[in-house]
Write a protein that holds these residues in place. Sequence first.
Motif, PDB file in Angstrom:
ATOM      1  N   VAL A 244       1.031  -1.182  -0.430  1.00  0.00           N
ATOM      2  CA  VAL A 244      -0.009  -0.590   0.156  1.00  0.00           C
ATOM      3  C   VAL A 244       0.672   1.043  -0.394  1.00  0.00           C
ATOM      4  CG1 VAL A 244      -1.385   1.111   1.719  1.00  0.00           C
ATOM      5  CG2 VAL A 244      -1.880  -1.410   1.202  1.00  0.00           C
ATOM      6  N   ALA A 245       2.280   1.584   0.781  1.00  0.00           N
ATOM      7  CA  ALA A 245       2.841   2.142   0.933  1.00  0.00           C
ATOM      8  C   ALA A 245       3.049   2.845  -0.646  1.00  0.00           C
ATOM      9  CB  ALA A 245       3.538   2.140   2.005  1.00  0.00           C
ATOM     10  N   GLY A 246       4.194   2.109  -1.244  1.00  0.00           N
ATOM     11  CA  GLY A 246       4.451   2.409  -2.777  1.00  0.00           C
ATOM     12  C   GLY A 246       3.595   3.014  -3.440  1.00  0.00           C
ATOM     13  N   ILE A 247       2.655   1.721  -3.639  1.00  0.00           N
ATOM     14  CA  ILE A 247       1.249   2.173  -4.524  1.00  0.00           C
ATOM     15  C   ILE A 247       0.716   2.985  -4.736  1.00  0.00           C
ATOM     16  CG2 ILE A 247      -0.803   1.462  -5.038  1.00  0.00           C
ATOM     17  CD1 ILE A 247       0.185  -1.393  -5.185  1.00  0.00           C
TER      18      ILE A 247
ATOM     19  N   SER B 296       2.618  10.976  -6.570  1.00  0.00           N
ATOM     20  CA  SER B 296       3.448  11.356  -7.207  1.00  0.00           C
ATOM     21  C   SER B 296       3.190  11.649  -8.788  1.00  0.00           C
ATOM     22  CB  SER B 296       5.065  10.998  -7.572  1.00  0.00           C
ATOM     23  OG  SER B 296       4.898   9.381  -7.899  1.00  0.00           O
ATOM     24  N   SER B 297       2.724  10.642  -9.707  1.00  0.00           N
ATOM     25  CA  SER B 297       2.467  10.662 -10.738  1.00  0.00           C
ATOM     26  C   SER B 297       0.547  11.314 -11.148  1.00  0.00           C
ATOM     27  CB  SER B 297       2.030   9.387 -11.094  1.00  0.00           C
ATOM     28  OG  SER B 297       0.926   8.844 -10.895  1.00  0.00           O
ATOM     29  N   MET B 298       0.289  11.728 -10.207  1.00  0.00           N
ATOM     30  CA  MET B 298      -0.738  12.702  -9.809  1.00  0.00           C
ATOM     31  C   MET B 298      -0.609  13.951 -10.160  1.00  0.00           C
ATOM     32  SD  MET B 298      -4.227  11.790 -10.495  1.00  0.00           S
ATOM     33  CE  MET B 298      -4.745  13.077  -9.648  1.00  0.00           C
ATOM     34  N   LEU B 299       0.602  14.368  -8.848  1.00  0.00           N
ATOM     35  CA  LEU B 299       1.289  15.495  -8.512  1.00  0.00           C
ATOM     36  C   LEU B 299       1.822  15.813 -10.293  1.00  0.00           C
ATOM     37  CD1 LEU B 299       2.269  15.484  -5.496  1.00  0.00           C
ATOM     38  CD2 LEU B 299       0.248  16.830  -6.238  1.00  0.00           C
TER      39      LEU B 299
ATOM     40  N   GLN C 180       0.139  18.878 -15.742  1.00  0.00           N
ATOM     41  CA  GLN C 180       0.599  18.723 -17.737  1.00  0.00           C
ATOM     42  C   GLN C 180      -0.536  20.487 -17.705  1.00  0.00           C
ATOM     43  OE1 GLN C 180       2.495  16.924 -19.524  1.00  0.00           O
ATOM     44  NE2 GLN C 180       3.562  16.757 -17.456  1.00  0.00           N
ATOM     45  N   GLU C 181      -1.115  20.779 -19.336  1.00  0.00           N
ATOM     46  CA  GLU C 181      -1.397  21.814 -20.068  1.00  0.00           C
ATOM     47  C   GLU C 181      -2.659  21.120 -20.833  1.00  0.00           C
ATOM     48  OE1 GLU C 181      -0.351  24.267 -20.881  1.00  0.00           O
ATOM     49  OE2 GLU C 181       1.037  24.553 -19.712  1.00  0.00           O
ATOM     50  N   TYR C 182      -2.990  20.098 -20.494  1.00  0.00           N
ATOM     51  CA  TYR C 182      -4.390  19.589 -21.384  1.00  0.00           C
ATOM     52  C   TYR C 182      -5.307  18.857 -19.586  1.00  0.00           C
ATOM     53  CZ  TYR C 182      -2.957  15.077 -19.546  1.00  0.00           C
ATOM     54  OH  TYR C 182      -2.427  13.866 -18.993  1.00  0.00           O
TER      55      TYR C 182
ATOM     56  N   ALA D  49      -6.248  13.362 -15.753  1.00  0.00           N
ATOM     57  CA  ALA D  49      -5.457  13.280 -14.557  1.00  0.00           C
ATOM     58  C   ALA D  49      -5.769  11.299 -14.383  1.00  0.00           C
ATOM     59  CB  ALA D  49      -5.519  14.102 -13.508  1.00  0.00           C
ATOM     60  N   LEU D  50      -6.348  11.275 -14.174  1.00  0.00           N
ATOM     61  CA  LEU D  50      -6.203   9.465 -13.038  1.00  0.00           C
ATOM     62  C   LEU D  50      -6.750   8.560 -14.195  1.00  0.00           C
ATOM     63  CD1 LEU D  50      -6.147   8.430 -10.714  1.00  0.00           C
ATOM     64  CD2 LEU D  50      -8.973   8.280 -10.546  1.00  0.00           C
ATOM     65  N   ARG D  51      -6.816   9.035 -15.481  1.00  0.00           N
ATOM     66  CA  ARG D  51      -6.127   7.909 -16.493  1.00  0.00           C
ATOM     67  C   ARG D  51      -5.418   7.768 -16.928  1.00  0.00           C
ATOM     68  NH1 ARG D  51     -11.336   8.265 -20.858  1.00  0.00           N
ATOM     69  NH2 ARG D  51     -13.037   7.101 -19.427  1.00  0.00           N
ATOM     70  N   ASN D  52      -4.348   9.539 -16.807  1.00  0.00           N
ATOM     71  CA  ASN D  52      -2.647   8.955 -17.161  1.00  0.00           C
ATOM     72  C   ASN D  52      -2.154   8.698 -16.247  1.00  0.00           C
ATOM     73  OD1 ASN D  52      -3.287   9.992 -20.373  1.00  0.00           O
ATOM     74  ND2 ASN D  52      -4.370  12.103 -19.323  1.00  0.00           N
ATOM     75  N   ALA D  53      -2.518   9.241 -13.869  1.00  0.00           N
ATOM     76  CA  ALA D  53      -1.584   8.858 -13.566  1.00  0.00           C
ATOM     77  C   ALA D  53      -1.936   7.195 -13.372  1.00  0.00           C
ATOM     78  CB  ALA D  53      -1.740   9.774 -12.321  1.00  0.00           C
ATOM     79  N   LEU D  54      -2.469   6.767 -13.758  1.00  0.00           N
ATOM     80  CA  LEU D  54      -2.951   5.360 -13.838  1.00  0.00           C
ATOM     81  C   LEU D  54      -1.806   4.468 -14.041  1.00  0.00           C
ATOM     82  CD1 LEU D  54      -5.925   5.229 -13.207  1.00  0.00           C
ATOM     83  CD2 LEU D  54      -4.350   5.119 -10.568  1.00  0.00           C
ATOM     84  N   VAL D  55      -0.932   4.933 -15.562  1.00  0.00           N
ATOM     85  CA  VAL D  55      -0.162   3.904 -15.716  1.00  0.00           C
ATOM     86  C   VAL D  55       0.697   3.883 -14.944  1.00  0.00           C
ATOM     87  CG1 VAL D  55       0.997   4.015 -17.944  1.00  0.00           C
ATOM     88  CG2 VAL D  55      -0.840   5.339 -17.570  1.00  0.00           C
TER      89      VAL D  55
END
Length: 118
Positions: free
Chosen positions: A21-24, A30-33, A38-40, A59-65
């Motif tokens: 849980v901590a790593g995820i 960090s990916s959400m931030l 981003q511009e879009y 945001a969430l779709r691209n941050a989940l990659v």
Amino acid sequence: MFWDAIKHLIMPASVSALVGVAGISRITRSSMLEVLSQEYVKTARIKGLGEFLVITRHALRNALVPTVTVVGLTYGLLLEGSVLTETIFSWPGLGRYLANAFLTLDLNTIVGGTMFVP
């Protein structure tokens, strides 16, 4: 009987879950931030979309990659940690089966287990 099984499952499940849980959550944060700057995302906010839609659709779709990648890697750690967790809590499972195979030198089981656990 069902509730008794649930009570006995709480400790091993929480020990196994706390490993990843901590790593995820750190990777997701960090990916959400990064994505929110981003511009879009700024364009979607300027267009007048609500904050919930901006976060979920853009945001969430691209941050989940990267998060999905870390979840896949954490699965291997979860299987490795199950050996210790199942041995401590005396639960029969794949981890305890592999631990017993190592102790009895069951080579076929050891090879199959090391192929299954990344």
